[in-house]
Design a protein around this motif. Sequence first.
Motif, PDB file in Angstrom:
ATOM      1  N   ALA A 194       3.120  -4.685  23.085  1.00  9.64           N
ATOM      2  CA  ALA A 194       1.824  -4.028  23.242  1.00  9.64           C
ATOM      3  C   ALA A 194       1.501  -3.801  24.712  1.00  9.64           C
ATOM      4  N   THR A 195       1.891  -4.745  25.556  1.00 13.07           N
ATOM      5  CA  THR A 195       1.610  -4.642  26.987  1.00 13.07           C
ATOM      6  C   THR A 195       2.312  -3.444  27.616  1.00 13.07           C
ATOM      7  N   VAL A 196       3.611  -3.312  27.386  1.00 13.42           N
ATOM      8  CA  VAL A 196       4.337  -2.194  27.998  1.00 13.42           C
ATOM      9  C   VAL A 196       3.868  -0.866  27.409  1.00 13.42           C
ATOM     10  N   HIS A 197       3.465  -0.881  26.138  1.00 10.11           N
ATOM     11  CA  HIS A 197       2.957   0.341  25.513  1.00 10.11           C
ATOM     12  C   HIS A 197       1.678   0.807  26.199  1.00 10.11           C
ATOM     13  N   VAL A 198       0.771  -0.111  26.449  1.00  7.40           N
ATOM     14  CA  VAL A 198      -0.497   0.257  27.100  1.00  7.40           C
ATOM     15  C   VAL A 198      -0.277   0.613  28.562  1.00  7.40           C
ATOM     16  N   PHE A 199       0.583  -0.106  29.248  1.00 10.54           N
ATOM     17  CA  PHE A 199       0.873   0.229  30.643  1.00 10.54           C
ATOM     18  C   PHE A 199       1.416   1.651  30.764  1.00 10.54           C
ATOM     19  N   ALA A 200       2.300   2.029  29.841  1.00  4.34           N
ATOM     20  CA  ALA A 200       2.898   3.360  29.890  1.00  4.34           C
ATOM     21  C   ALA A 200       1.966   4.435  29.356  1.00  4.34           C
ATOM     22  N   ASN A 201       1.088   4.045  28.421  1.00  2.67           N
ATOM     23  CA  ASN A 201       0.221   5.013  27.743  1.00  2.67           C
ATOM     24  C   ASN A 201      -1.202   4.450  27.661  1.00  2.67           C
ATOM     25  N   PRO A 202      -1.914   4.385  28.783  1.00  2.00           N
ATOM     26  CA  PRO A 202      -3.225   3.726  28.803  1.00  2.00           C
ATOM     27  C   PRO A 202      -4.240   4.343  27.850  1.00  2.00           C
ATOM     28  N   SER A 203      -4.077   5.599  27.510  1.00  2.00           N
ATOM     29  CA  SER A 203      -5.047   6.254  26.629  1.00  2.00           C
ATOM     30  C   SER A 203      -4.979   5.722  25.204  1.00  2.00           C
ATOM     31  N   THR A 204      -3.919   4.998  24.855  1.00  2.00           N
ATOM     32  CA  THR A 204      -3.790   4.479  23.489  1.00  2.00           C
ATOM     33  C   THR A 204      -4.689   3.266  23.239  1.00  2.00           C
TER      34      THR A 204
END
Length: 502
Positions: free
Chosen positions: A350-360
């Motif tokens: 979840a962390t890398v997902h949000v770092f890469a795609n903050p709008s999610t």
Amino acid sequence: MELPDVRIERTENLVPKRLCIIGAGPAGLAALKIILDTPQYQSGAWVPVAYETRDQVGGVWLPALSTADDLPFSPLYDSLTTNLPHPVMAYTSFPFPPETPVFPPARVVETYLKSYAKMSNLLPHIQLNTSVDTVERLTDGQGQWKVKLSSEQIEVFDFLIVCNGHYRVPRYPEIPGLESWRASNHAMHSAWYRRPTHEYGDKVLVIGAGPSGLDISSEMAENGVTIIHSIRENRSEDLGNIKRRGSVVEFKDNGVVLFEDGTVEEGISFCIIATGYETTFPFLPEPAIIRNTLPPPIPPIPQSLYNSTFHVFPLAKHIFPLGYTNPNIAFLGLLVRVAPFPLLEAQARATVHVFANPSTLDYTREAVDIMSRYANLSSELASEDPLMIAQVWHRFTDYEQFDYRDSLYEFSDASTQEGITGIEGRIVVPDWEKKMYDAKGVLRQFWIYLEKEGLAEVWLRGVGKGGIHEWVELLERMLRDASKNGGESVKEDTLDADKSKL
């Protein structure tokens, strides 16, 4: 397990984003492993580095000497074994080796973590013997992080992942007279306990009913010490060398202790305090980044970040500070009473997902979730006391941890989101894992029985060489045999048959 699918797009002439991981224990290793799985790392867009204070990886599972003057880096005592079967506690991407004891001793977990770091090629990205002393958030640009290291070196990072662990700073109960006992060296926290010793005397008070309190009480009682075991439940019962008592209300002089039901114990030679640890972040300045106090009651949800020493609040998904519109900091491993290693992997995804795609990260939805959890806990506790809520905020019950893990993988699956770059696919918690987590107490007692009878080696022979299903079959067999004859361990004919194989 198959490696996750990723979408890789080679970046040209771009300045890589830098990721700082504080700590190389189980959380830091999981974070680093997941980062290396991302298309961002594989394309050269991300460059991670983990800083570890000690000379080896492993965190709390790396033993530390216990000296009177210094706070140990780890509270591991010599006899400690896991209280979860390792097929349940292992990283989903890295099972324990075949024939590993079902409830392995700490040294086996230490070796496992070092193997995980080596096999996943994490070591080149870890800087040992280096601690993060202070962190400052830059106010210009994208809110980068200026990190000062113990080497006096200063580095700037785009992302910060906090994985410093929370089993070092002792938590002491507020009981009249306890400070006097500590000052006269008649009481200590379990962080310093390593093994039974006659230095503690013949009648020892142990406070706390968690795993360490139970283990220490049992171990010392087996070595002939009379144990007065104080637990929150107000009941008195004698179990051999162990006398169960309720909460302590006062420490008096000359080895006298008063309990809440009016019971008095005399002649106590020493007290071991197994009451847990405080959540601390000594490298985060107050109040610029965090406020080290209880947060105010909600609503409204505060914009500042609070550390009550029991919980960090408010965090979206128990990971991301809600007050940061640019989510470039994450806290991993705050949850308690969970199977930690696989949960840490899910949090890292979840962390890398949000770092890469903050709008999610939907801040409105996350705020609603926090308000809902606050209201539910208030109702369950029949109280809106912020301290009571703080004490249980990161504590999951029943299958909550498994639903949480599933939700994190669903949230971070790049294959289901148009225009999103990241790791594709998800991991769903299997039913057997939930069942064996529920049965962990029965399984552990049965495993202790097998070890005492000299049968453990036979039961383990060859298990795991053919895959995870062999571990599941072994755990199922353990449950069946543990339930035979009205709960007795196993039938005598089964014992004889197994012993003949030794």
